[in-house]
Design an enzyme around this catalytic site. Structure first.
Site, PDB file in Angstrom:
ATOM      1  CG  ASP A  16       6.763   1.442 -10.071  1.00 20.90           C
ATOM      2  OD1 ASP A  16       7.391   1.001 -10.849  1.00 20.90           O
ATOM      3  OD2 ASP A  16       6.199   1.153  -9.215  1.00 20.90           O
TER       4      ASP A  16
HETATM    5  C1  GLC Z   1       6.960  -1.993  -8.101  1.00 21.87           C
HETATM    6  C2  GLC Z   1       6.943  -2.262  -9.273  1.00 21.87           C
HETATM    7  C3  GLC Z   1       5.412  -1.966  -9.967  1.00 21.87           C
HETATM    8  C4  GLC Z   1       4.623  -2.436  -8.754  1.00 21.87           C
HETATM    9  C5  GLC Z   1       4.718  -1.457  -7.764  1.00 21.87           C
HETATM   10  C6  GLC Z   1       3.687  -1.855  -6.421  1.00 21.87           C
HETATM   11  O1  GLC Z   1       8.225  -1.446  -7.620  1.00 21.87           O
HETATM   12  O2  GLC Z   1       7.765  -1.632 -10.284  1.00 21.87           O
HETATM   13  O3  GLC Z   1       5.342  -2.883 -11.020  1.00 21.87           O
HETATM   14  O4  GLC Z   1       3.368  -2.714  -9.244  1.00 21.87           O
HETATM   15  O5  GLC Z   1       5.939  -1.280  -7.356  1.00 21.87           O
HETATM   16  O6  GLC Z   1       4.506  -3.181  -5.970  1.00 21.87           O
END
Ligand code: GLC
Length: 729
Positions: A265
């Protein structure tokens, strides 16, 4: 030198091709073998710097390629229910490009359809539009178990039940990947809250992990064939999920034989050696400041990794494996190789029709006293529509899953579009959005005034999805990075609803949101209640068609609605959002998530898991159980005994009568959605295997099926059992 190398390579390929009949390998294994040879050849030509360049971000939503060898960057985009607006390579929102998209209903609405085929159609639209927008990886579906009604991101997820999660996730993953791009199933694992999501350490038993929190991901990988998995922000048993050898290497890559890519993430990586050793393949989004200053070489899996390899502290084969996985996904999605990717589509009638169908099948009729609904749109009358959410466009709310929708039909617009000249609609917001704000007297009085003069009231309230792209969690109750403070309706709505009921009891309450809210103060005086989730760009039309009977509702709850927060197992048994240290959260609720708790501890919910009403009636009969060694075949008949065509979701639960370890009173194992004309009937046949009778014995650290008696319960919900039988395994 190079020529005879390629001669040898060709010779090896010819031998392989000739050997096919003897090897009797499946076609795709041949493709894999051939691909592996090409991948190894590419890796052989790459420098260490080029390899490392591939295992971390090259911009907010891209990861590095190797131009010299024709290896492109991966281009990723959120999110689970639509392709997000463009963020350029500088993380700023690009406002000057055509990046609107089909805004599908959110995950919980899809799950509430209990329609496995619709899961595939959902994925098809998402994948096609991501493809059209030039994305290689769409960052969804989000499939974390709905453990608490307070989690701000429940709307993005699917269910409290691992079987419903699995069946709906597999469909959408296949739908996405059949469009030639990769899904990214997230967030692996135990990201079940937003409070302190970047630091919280989740502690749970192996049994809870195996029976509740892993099955959806296992199905996504093994049945759905997910190409990529996103590791979660939180810690798991003391280690970052993005650094977890147990989760990433032992379970995902070794036990489940996952050959794809683990993507962190954004900003979920916190050190260099661990993620390299422990199974992370691609580091995204580390330290916003680095990204804004484009210092991607400073990522943990960038220059620091090169340094460790050059110092002999990290073997280069670790980097090679990550690059191999990245290249494998590139070949699978025609980013490399001779095949060209199919062309995606955008804002088509078919896409919008799919969005409409999902919202029509996902909206849930919770209560309908004396057949208050459907309304007759031919009847001359005045209707007061009240509530902030009636006239609210939701697509930009919620956080990273936000979509700049081509258009969005609000509930008010849907109602105005469907009624003819016989019906007059008056509208008042009734309340304003102000965190910790109470009732707004002036707005309330205006709402009560139109209610008192109307023949009936349609109230559209509930939760709040946050504002725009930037301050998505501002005031939000359903958004990333925030959890609800409680289950109470915000902004003084309880007072408003009671004031309206006092002058006009003919009211249907429509709840917009990601899940359960506390309805105790007005539910007994309200003849009809609908849960409409965040129902996507056609949600207003779907809601109106249900209220006026053009569509017969068939949705059923994918999570239990408790009467009050204290009844919820994450509060009654577990910890939420953290323990006294503020650093950890213990899932003492363990395997007793949702109905597994309510039905075992006999706590009566407001609305049960699997509950949803129809404008027609269904009769269940003729349960037959064929109990064989390897499988159990269950059949039963469903008949539409009403006057309207409709669809019924029949659920099959297994009830263990004895077990060495304690087990829930019942567990969902299968379901089917049956569409029937009035008077028609159908025999439903479903099969269970020994897995469906087993549980994870964490004393023996393996799955076991205790011999003995089991109940087979066929229900219209977890608490509305229509047929039951017994068998011995
Ligand atoms: C965010 C989310 C994830 C998302 C990523 C990119 O913090 O937790 O679900 O796809 O960052 O935006």
């Amino acid at each position: 030198m190079k020529n005879n190398y390629f001669l040898k390579l060709t010779a090896r390929l010819l031998v392989l091709l000739m050997a096919v009949p003897m090897l009797s390998v499946a076609q795709n294994d041949l493709f894999k073998a051939e691909t592996e040879i090409k991948i190894n050849e590419l890796i052989r030509q790459m420098s260490l710097a080029e390899k490392v360049n591939m295992i971390h971000a090259s911009s907010p939503f891209t990861s590095g390629g190797v131009a010299r060898l024709g290896i492109p960057e991966f281009i990723t985009s959120d999110g689970p229910h639509g392709v997000r607006a463009e963020h350029g390579r500088d993380w700023e929102l690009d406002n000057n490009i055509p990046d609107s998209g089909t805004y599908l209903p959110v995950g919980v609405c899809l799950a509430a359809t209990w329609n496995k085929e619709l899961g595939y159609e959902f994925g098809r639209v998402l994948g096609s539009e991501a493809n059209y927008r030039g994305k290689d990886i769409i960052l969804g579906p989000g499939i974390n178990i709905i453990r608490s009604p307070l989690n701000g991101r429940n709307f993005e997820y699917l269910s409290e039940d691992p079987i419903l999660v699995s069946k709906m996730a597999v469909g959408s993953i296949k739908g996405i990947q059949d469009q030639g791009i990769s899904c990214c199933v997230k967030h692996f694992v135990a990201n079940n809250q937003e409070t302190r999501r970047n630091t919280i350490d989740v502690q749970m038993s192996e049994r809870a992990l195996r029976e509740i929190y892993l099955p959806g991901f296992k199905a996504a990988v093994q049945l759905g064939g997910a190409n990529t998995v996103m590791s979660a922000y939180n810690k798991f048993r003391g280690q970052w999920a993005s650094h977890s050898h147990y989760l990433l290497n032992s379970i995902l890559k070794k036990e489940w034989v996952f050959k794809g890519v683990v993507i962190s993430d954004w900003n979920a990586v916190h050190a260099t050696p661990e993620p390299l050793w422990n199974g992370l393949d691609l580091e995204m989004g580390t330290d916003l400041s680095m990204m804004q200053n484009r210092q991607y070489n400073k990522f943990y899996m960038a220059d620091p990794a090169i340094k460790l390899v050059n110092e002999g502290k990290i073997p280069e084969y670790l980097i090679d494996d990550k690059v191999r996985r990245l290249l494998r996904v590139m070949y699978k999605t025609n980013m490399l190789g001779d095949l060209k990717r199919i062309q995606g589509e955008y804002n088509t009638t078919a896409h919008r029709q799919t969005a409409l169908q999902i919202s029509e099948e996902g909206i849930v009729l919770l209560k309908n006293e004396n057949n208050f609904l459907p309304l007759n749109k031919k009847q001359k009358r005045t209707i007061a529509v009240i509530g902030f959410n009636a006239d609210r466009k939701q697509s930009l709310g919620g956080g990273s899953s936000q979509v700049r929708a081509f258009y969005e039909i609000t509930p008010l617009a849907g109602l105005q579009n469907i009624v003819g000249k016989n019906v007059t609609i008056n509208y008042e917001p009734g309340y304003e959005v102000k965190r910790n704000g109470g009732a707004n007297t002036e707005l309330m009085n205006r709402a009560v005034a139109i209610a008192s003069k109307a023949d009936m009231v349609i109230y559209v309230g509930g939760s709040f999805h946050g504002y725009t792209h930037d301050n998505w969690s501002d005031n939000a109750y359903d958004a990333e990075d925030t959890d609800k403070p409680d289950m109470m309706l915000p902004f003084g709505q309880d007072e408003l609803i009671k004031a309206i009921l006092a002058v006009n009891p003919k009211m249907v309450v429509v709840m917009v949101g990601g899940g359960a809210m506390d309805m105790r103060l007005w539910i007994n005086e309200t003849p009809a209640i609908i849960q409409s989730w965040y129902a996507g760009m056609e949600g207003g039309h779907a809601l109106a068609r249900i209220i006026f009977g053009d569509v017969n509702p068939s949705g059923k709850l994918p999570m239990t609605f408790p009467k009050k927060l204290e009844d919820h197992p994450s509060q009654a048994m577990g910890e939420f959002p953290y323990d006294t240290s503020g650093l950890a959260v213990h899932y003492y609720d363990d395997i007793y998530v949702g109905y597994r708790y309510y039905d075992t501890w006999k706590v009566v919910p407001e609305f049960a898991f699997g509950h949803g009403l129809s404008y027609t009636n269904f009769e269940y009969s003729n349960l037959n159980i064929l109990n064989e060694n390897a499988k159990v075949t269950i059949s039963f008949t469903i008949k539409n005994t009403g006057k309207l065509a409709g669809a019924e979701i029949a659920q099959v639960y297994v009830k263990p009568y004895q077990s060495v370890l304690p087990r829930p009173e019942k567990e969902l194992k299968e379901f089917d959605k049956v569409y029937l004309e009035p008077g028609a009937f159908k025999t439903v046949t479903l099969q269970l295997t020994n897995d469906d009778f087993s549980y994870f014995d964490d004393l023996k650290n393996t799955w076991v099926m205790d011999p003995g008696k089991y109940g087979i319960l066929v229900g219209a919900s977890s608490r509305d059992i229509k047929l039951s039988g017994m068998l011995s395994r």
